[in-house]
Design a protein around this motif. Structure first.
Motif, mmCIF file in Angstrom:
data_model
loop_
_atom_site.group_PDB
_atom_site.id
_atom_site.type_symbol
_atom_site.label_atom_id
_atom_site.label_comp_id
_atom_site.label_asym_id
_atom_site.label_seq_id
_atom_site.Cartn_x
_atom_site.Cartn_y
_atom_site.Cartn_z
ATOM 1 N N TYR A 34 -40.115 62.533 -14.381
ATOM 2 C CA TYR A 34 -39.988 61.532 -13.314
ATOM 3 C C TYR A 34 -40.018 60.115 -13.876
ATOM 4 N N ILE A 35 -40.980 59.831 -14.751
ATOM 5 C CA ILE A 35 -41.158 58.470 -15.247
ATOM 6 C C ILE A 35 -40.009 58.067 -16.164
ATOM 7 N N GLU A 36 -39.440 59.027 -16.893
ATOM 8 C CA GLU A 36 -38.304 58.710 -17.761
ATOM 9 C C GLU A 36 -37.024 58.484 -16.963
ATOM 10 N N ALA A 37 -36.983 59.010 -15.750
ATOM 11 C CA ALA A 37 -35.807 58.813 -14.894
ATOM 12 C C ALA A 37 -35.904 57.535 -14.074
ATOM 13 N N ARG A 38 -37.022 56.806 -14.200
ATOM 14 C CA ARG A 38 -37.246 55.598 -13.407
ATOM 15 C C ARG A 38 -37.465 54.384 -14.313
ATOM 16 N N PRO A 39 -36.389 53.814 -14.869
ATOM 17 C CA PRO A 39 -36.554 52.658 -15.762
ATOM 18 C C PRO A 39 -37.186 51.464 -15.070
ATOM 19 N N GLU A 40 -37.027 51.374 -13.741
ATOM 20 C CA GLU A 40 -37.572 50.216 -13.031
ATOM 21 C C GLU A 40 -39.098 50.194 -13.049
ATOM 22 N N LEU A 41 -39.732 51.335 -13.333
ATOM 23 C CA LEU A 41 -41.192 51.374 -13.408
ATOM 24 C C LEU A 41 -41.714 50.793 -14.723
ATOM 25 N N LYS A 42 -40.829 50.687 -15.706
ATOM 26 C CA LYS A 42 -41.113 49.992 -16.968
ATOM 27 C C LYS A 42 -42.340 50.533 -17.688
ATOM 28 N N TYR A 43 -42.502 51.846 -17.669
ATOM 29 C CA TYR A 43 -43.616 52.412 -18.438
ATOM 30 C C TYR A 43 -43.135 52.908 -19.797
ATOM 31 N N SER A 81 -46.192 68.104 -27.761
ATOM 32 C CA SER A 81 -47.594 67.755 -28.038
ATOM 33 C C SER A 81 -47.709 66.319 -28.540
ATOM 34 N N LEU A 82 -46.773 65.906 -29.398
ATOM 35 C CA LEU A 82 -46.787 64.532 -29.900
ATOM 36 C C LEU A 82 -46.553 63.546 -28.761
ATOM 37 N N LEU A 83 -45.644 63.882 -27.863
ATOM 38 C CA LEU A 83 -45.373 63.002 -26.723
ATOM 39 C C LEU A 83 -46.601 62.892 -25.825
ATOM 40 N N PHE A 84 -47.267 64.011 -25.571
ATOM 41 C CA PHE A 84 -48.501 63.973 -24.778
ATOM 42 C C PHE A 84 -49.540 63.069 -25.441
ATOM 43 N N LYS A 85 -49.639 63.153 -26.763
ATOM 44 C CA LYS A 85 -50.607 62.340 -27.498
ATOM 45 C C LYS A 85 -50.266 60.859 -27.381
ATOM 46 N N LEU A 86 -48.976 60.528 -27.499
ATOM 47 C CA LEU A 86 -48.553 59.131 -27.373
ATOM 48 C C LEU A 86 -48.898 58.572 -25.996
ATOM 49 N N ILE A 87 -48.702 59.389 -24.965
ATOM 50 C CA ILE A 87 -49.009 58.939 -23.605
ATOM 51 C C ILE A 87 -50.515 58.731 -23.443
ATOM 52 N N HIS A 88 -51.298 59.659 -23.959
ATOM 53 C CA HIS A 88 -52.757 59.597 -23.778
ATOM 54 C C HIS A 88 -53.391 58.475 -24.597
ATOM 55 N N GLU A 89 -52.945 58.310 -25.837
ATOM 56 C CA GLU A 89 -53.578 57.336 -26.726
ATOM 57 C C GLU A 89 -52.847 56.001 -26.765
ATOM 58 N N GLY A 90 -51.578 56.001 -26.346
ATOM 59 C CA GLY A 90 -50.777 54.796 -26.465
ATOM 60 C C GLY A 90 -50.275 54.625 -27.886
ATOM 61 N N LYS A 101 -43.777 44.965 -40.073
ATOM 62 C CA LYS A 101 -43.374 45.595 -38.819
ATOM 63 C C LYS A 101 -42.522 46.825 -39.091
ATOM 64 N N ILE A 102 -42.415 47.660 -38.092
ATOM 65 C CA ILE A 102 -41.719 48.929 -38.254
ATOM 66 C C ILE A 102 -40.325 48.832 -37.660
ATOM 67 N N HIS A 103 -39.344 49.303 -38.409
ATOM 68 C CA HIS A 103 -37.979 49.324 -37.909
ATOM 69 C C HIS A 103 -37.854 50.309 -36.754
ATOM 70 N N ASN A 104 -37.076 49.939 -35.742
ATOM 71 C CA ASN A 104 -36.733 50.847 -34.643
ATOM 72 C C ASN A 104 -37.966 51.478 -34.000
ATOM 73 N N SER A 105 -39.028 50.715 -33.868
ATOM 74 C CA SER A 105 -40.237 51.250 -33.263
ATOM 75 C C SER A 105 -40.311 50.831 -31.799
ATOM 76 N N PHE A 106 -41.422 51.140 -31.163
ATOM 77 C CA PHE A 106 -41.572 50.840 -29.745
ATOM 78 C C PHE A 106 -43.051 50.723 -29.418
ATOM 79 N N THR A 107 -43.311 50.243 -28.230
ATOM 80 C CA THR A 107 -44.682 50.124 -27.740
ATOM 81 C C THR A 107 -44.839 50.982 -26.494
ATOM 82 N N LEU A 108 -45.918 51.734 -26.445
ATOM 83 C CA LEU A 108 -46.200 52.584 -25.290
ATOM 84 C C LEU A 108 -47.661 52.391 -24.918
ATOM 85 N N GLU A 109 -47.889 51.879 -23.728
ATOM 86 C CA GLU A 109 -49.258 51.611 -23.305
ATOM 87 C C GLU A 109 -50.011 52.912 -23.026
ATOM 88 N N LYS A 110 -51.274 52.908 -23.357
ATOM 89 C CA LYS A 110 -52.134 54.067 -23.104
ATOM 90 C C LYS A 110 -52.234 54.329 -21.606
#
Length: 608
Positions: free
Chosen positions: A320-329, A370-379, A399-408
């Motif tokens: 759901y959240i990946e299908a909703r870019p307007e939520l900006k998570y 599992s890695l995706l779940f960890k990224l979501i939980h820990e940020g 800095k890291i090439h082609n990286s991203f930020t994901l809030e916990k």
């Protein structure tokens, strides 16, 4: 970031960010526009000199390509604009859109004076101007996105002088910051260029959901189905009818109903997926020395059920959240995330054949999820360090090439402490591929009214639909078959895995009549009794569990009605600040249907 879906049946119509769900366009849409197409065809046959709108579009193809060739060579902006507008006039005429180019006065809060904007046509109804037709000039002739093109001074109508402070502003900004901020903004905008036509619905604009029509494709191929779809979607009566609701609103309603049908499919999918996960988890767990099916260390079926449900809710949340870019998570703009980490990237593997033992029993999907779940939980703060190795960092700034930020995400949903059983399990590719496929495709039905499997559109599913899935699963429970069990049903009823399940031991099955036994087809297609072997994990609605848990989903039609007429009285005479101070209480909150609706209705009173 726009996601374009060019439906195979409508070449040249790009359904960006699912203006309508892809499955709706592919499976239902043609039937929904058949009435208006039949009406046009009947008029063409009965009225002399009448031409159906889709045939009018077809007939202006020569003028379109002539305009394209002449305007491409023309260096003078005013002459190029005149050439384009002559075709725009023919295009509007084909769709029964009035042609009245003028400079329309607009207001901006930051500007004291009235400003002007060149408009090619305005179609009003009783509520005000509902449709604006605009034209954009691709002065560099590079085929840029019309929304990125800028308003040129030569586009203003007439000799002037003009209050043209808005020149050199992109059409995206003009639509977003000017047109839709007017006291009476249009519901619809048609933006034309020498190559494209874009249909914009103000209600879908913030979600970047638009329909983009590639005129080269549509008028070049002259595909009958695509021409009919284009005419039906852009015709004046489809957008701003003389009376009643517009056809596009009716299409939206039907698409919404279709989404509810998809949510029913999801209930079947999640129930089956939970059984799959539960059985594989149980098989692995009982191989451990500290867990068994019986005794003090017996595997707790209720706890395993909760953990499998939690696992599926995690996947549902991510879809759901990946299908909703307007939520900006999630970082939609990051190619690294989309291609390397997102659940959507794994969704592309749903139909890949697992031909080897290694591919079937490997753990690629498990480790990825599992890695995706960890990224979501820990940020993850990729720009500020993170856990990636030093070889990915630039020498200068680290800095890291082609990286991203994901809030916990501070939620129990992804907390690994809540899934002690599943933490000890590694699900195979075969199992997780089946789970992803179940969540990605609608059910295929057989018999009369058979429908093909379509791709589930999570962008089209609202909180209410997901809430119905969520609440339905609350009343199910999992248990292990203590002996071989056969499934039975009430006489004359059609077997439904979402309804109450009835199970009897093997020695009792002969006491039941044929119409009370449940059958299924085996791998060879042979009809056999539905048997659950000893030790199997079964996840079903059992007996009076639903009544006991009070798990009832409130249909959206009921929440709409109750909230609409309650707020109609409550909001009388209230100003925006007063509305924002209101408090809504829902003591028995499940999917928050009675909280969400008042918020939406109140927002519509405050916002244009």
């Amino acid at each position: 970031m726009p996601v374009s879906d060019n439906a195979a049946t409508f070449l040249g119509i790009n359904n960006e960010n699912e203006f309508y769900s892809a499955h709706y366009l592919a499976e239902v849409f043609k039937g929904d526009i058949s009435e208006v197409l039949s009406k046009w065809k009947a008029q063409e046959q009965s009225k002399q000199h009448y031409q159906a709108p889709y045939n009018r579009l077809k007939s202006i193809a020569r003028e379109y390509f002539a305009m394209r060739e002449r305007s491409h060579k023309e260096r003078n902006h005013q002459k190029a604009i005149a050439m384009q507008r002559e075709f725009f006039r023919l295009f509007c005429s084909a769709l029964d859109l009035p042609w009245n180019p003028h400079n329309r006065r607009v207001e901006i809060d930051s500007k004291k004076e009235d400003l002007e904007l060149p408009v090619l046509s305005v179609v009003p109804n009783n509520e005000g101007p509902q449709l604006w037709v605009l034209g954009a000039l691709d002065s560099d002739k590079e085929g840029l996105d019309p929304l990125l093109l800028k308003l040129k001074k030569d586009q203003f109508i007439g000799q002037g002088p003009h209050t043209d402070s808005l020149r050199n502003t992109s059409w995206y900004d003009l639509i977003n910051d000017v047109i839709f901020k007017q006291d009476e903004p249009p519901r619809w905008i048609i933006l034309l260029t020498d190559r494209q036509c874009i249909l914009i619905d103000r209600y879908k604009w913030l979600q970047n959901r638009i329909l983009r029509f590639d005129l080269d494709e549509i008028l070049g191929r002259k595909d009958d189905i695509t021409l009919k779809a284009t005419a039906a979607l852009l015709h004046q009566q489809s957008l701003v009818p003389e009376q009643g609701s517009s056809m596009l609103d009716n299409l939206d309603e039907n698409s919404h109903k279709h989404a509810f049908g998809v949510s029913e499919d999801l209930k079947y999918a999640l129930r089956e997926a939970i059984e799959l996960l539960g059985n594989e988890a149980a098989e692995q767990l009982v191989q451990r020395k500290d867990i068994s099916f019986t005794g003090k260390s017996a595997l707790n079926a209720d706890e395993l059920s909760r953990e499998c449900v939690r696992y599926m809710y995690r996947l549902l949340f991510l879809f759901y959240i990946e299908a909703r870019p307007e939520l900006k998570y999630v970082p939609h703009n990051s190619l690294a995330y989309r291609k390397g980490y997102s659940l959507e990237s794994l969704r592309d593997l749903e139909l890949v054949k697992l031909t080897s033992e290694e591919s079937r029993n490997g753990y690629y999907l498990h480790h990825s999820i599992s890695l995706l779940f960890k990224l979501i939980h820990e940020g993850y703060q990729g720009e500020r360090g993170g856990d990636l190795s030093d070889e990915w960092r630039t020498p200068k700034n680290g800095k890291i090439h082609n990286s991203f930020t994901l809030e916990k995400l501070d939620s129990h949903l992804f907390d690994p402490k809540r899934t002690p059983y599943i933490n000890k399990v590694k699900f195979t590719n075969q199992t997780l591929q089946t789970v992803i496929r179940l969540m990605s495709l609608t059910r295929e039905t057989s018999g009369r009214g058979r429908k093909r499997r379509g791709r589930v559109s999570y962008a089209q599913l609202g909180i209410n639909q997901l809430g119905s899935v969520y609440e339905a699963l609350l009343s199910y429970r999992g248990f292990f078959a203590s002996e071989d069990l056969y499934e039975v049903q009430k006489p004359g009823e059609k077997h439904n895995e979402l309804e109450t399940g009835y199970f009897v031991p093997a020695q009792e099955i002969e006491n039941y009549n044929e119409n009370e036994k449940v059958y299924q087809k085996d791998e060879r297609g042979h009809k056999t009794l539905k048997r659950h072997p000893k030790g199997k994990f079964i996840y079903r609605l059992a007996g009076r569990d639903r009544q006991k848990s009070a798990s009832y989903y409130t249909p959206e039609v009921l929440t709409k009605c109750l909230v609409k007429y309650t707020l109609k009285e409550r909001l009388k005479g209230l100003k925006a600040d007063d509305i924002l101070e209101l408090t809504v209480c829902e003591p028995a909150m499940g999917s928050a249907a009675f909280l969400k609706k008042p918020s939406i209705n109140s927002a519509k009173r405050i916002l244009p």
